[in-house]
Design an enzyme around this catalytic site. Structure first.
Site, short mmCIF file in Angstrom:
data_model
loop_
_atom_site.label_atom_id
_atom_site.label_comp_id
_atom_site.label_asym_id
_atom_site.label_seq_id
_atom_site.Cartn_x
_atom_site.Cartn_y
_atom_site.Cartn_z
CG HIS A 1 40.67 6.20 23.28
ND1 HIS A 1 40.35 5.61 24.49
CD2 HIS A 1 41.95 5.87 23.03
CE1 HIS A 1 41.42 4.95 24.95
NE2 HIS A 1 42.41 5.11 24.08
CB CYS B 1 35.50 2.25 25.16
SG CYS B 1 34.85 3.47 26.24
N1 ARG Z 1 40.10 5.41 31.82
C1 ARG Z 1 40.26 4.85 30.53
C2 ARG Z 1 41.42 5.52 29.81
O1 ARG Z 1 41.61 6.69 29.97
C3 ARG Z 1 39.01 4.96 29.74
C4 ARG Z 1 39.07 4.32 28.39
C5 ARG Z 1 37.79 4.40 27.66
N2 ARG Z 1 37.95 3.83 26.40
C6 ARG Z 1 37.70 4.42 25.24
N3 ARG Z 1 37.98 3.78 24.16
N4 ARG Z 1 37.23 5.62 25.16
O2 ARG Z 1 42.19 4.91 29.10
#
Ligand code: ARG
Length: 278
Positions: free
Chosen positions: A174, A270
């Site tokens: 992300h 997040c």
């Molecule tokens: N386990 C989640 C995923 O892989 C973590 C998300 C964390 N969010 C972020 N925006 N980095 O989707």
């Protein structure tokens, strides 16, 4: 003046039970860690409030552990909420509870409009769309999770320019894991997470004196995944190197132990979703 408003999710149903990014370690997760997760989440909430923010909490749902990451639920600007559509089946069940949470916020007048992505368009919310208040544009990430078309739809929905940045690795899946606009045009980012084209785009738009490069250790500590409130930056426990870089530029660092959530590949940014940006 109204306070910056953030959405968070109660971590009562949080765990790490599947793997959709390389940080997730279901084999390391133990039920006893949920207590620690609750403490971490409360500490983050208090840090945001102490920095001048306000926090709205929604309930967790059994079987949807990643609901604790509301930054992935939507892109929000000017009272308009563009709902996310998740790539992985493991997270698709979050779409409905998040929609209901936004409907409830709409009924209270906290937000005004809820918009859906077109069919087949994937986008994982503010996790892949960072609003840059200084430049008045969205920096968007695509590749591992969000699609480029999803990023285009952000431009159509909000009428603001969108910069497309292709993410080069599954570890930084992300945009919010490797990129964070700070104050006055400063940008904290981890260069190795981007394709050469994306890196060139960042460097063309951000003057060299405004670029703050994170080291691999700083990025792996999930410190780029930070929440900015004025000149306070709330983040996971930071390596001394980053602490020095940011304080030298006049930022105040507030560090929170977010280890239970780093075990899922997420941290301060997040775990929150800013609702009041205009
Ligand atoms: N386990 C989640 C995923 O892989 C973590 C998300 C964390 N969010 C972020 N925006 N980095 O989707």
């Amino acid at each position: 003046m109204t306070k910056p408003l953030f959405l968070m999710t109660d971590p009562g149903h949080y765990d790490v039970s599947y793997q959709i990014n390389p940080w997730m370690k279901p084999e390391v997760w133990e039920e006893s860690r949920r207590r620690q997760a609750e403490e971490s989440s409360t500490a983050l909430r208090r840090a945001v409030e102490a920095a001048g923010g306000e926090v709205e909490i929604i309930q967790g749902v059994a079987g949807l552990p990643d609901l604790v990451f509301p930054a992935n639920a939507a892109v929000v600007l000017d009272g308009k909420v563009l709902l996310a559509r998740f790539r992985h089946p493991e997270r698709q069940g979050e779409e409905e509870p998040f929609r209901q949470a936004f409907e409830a916020l709409k009924a209270r007048g906290v937000i005004q409009t809820i918009v859906d992505l077109p069919q087949g368009c994937l986008h994982e919310g503010a996790g892949d769309a960072h609003w840059d208040a200084h430049r008045q544009l969205f920096w968007t990430g695509y590749g591992p999770r969000s699609s480029k078309e999803g990023c285009d739809f952000i431009e159509m929905t909000f009428g603001k320019p969108v910069v497309h940045l292709q993410l080069a690795s599954d570890r930084f899946y992300h945009l919010d894991t490797c990129f964070c606009p700070l104050a006055d045009g400063d940008v904290l980012y981890f260069p190795e997470a981007f394709t050469p084209e994306a890196l060139a785009e960042i460097r063309a738009r951000v003057a060299s004196e405004r670029r703050i490069e994170a080291t691999p250790a700083e990025a792996a500590a999930f410190c780029v995944n930070a929440v900015l409130i004025d000149r306070t930056v709330v983040m996971a426990k930071a390596p001394e190197t980053l602490r020095r870089k940011l304080t030298a530029r006049g930022y105040r660092l507030v560090e929170v132990d977010l280890d239970p959530f780093i075990l899922s590949g997420g941290a301060a940014y997040c775990m929150t979703l800013r609702l009041d940006r205009a």
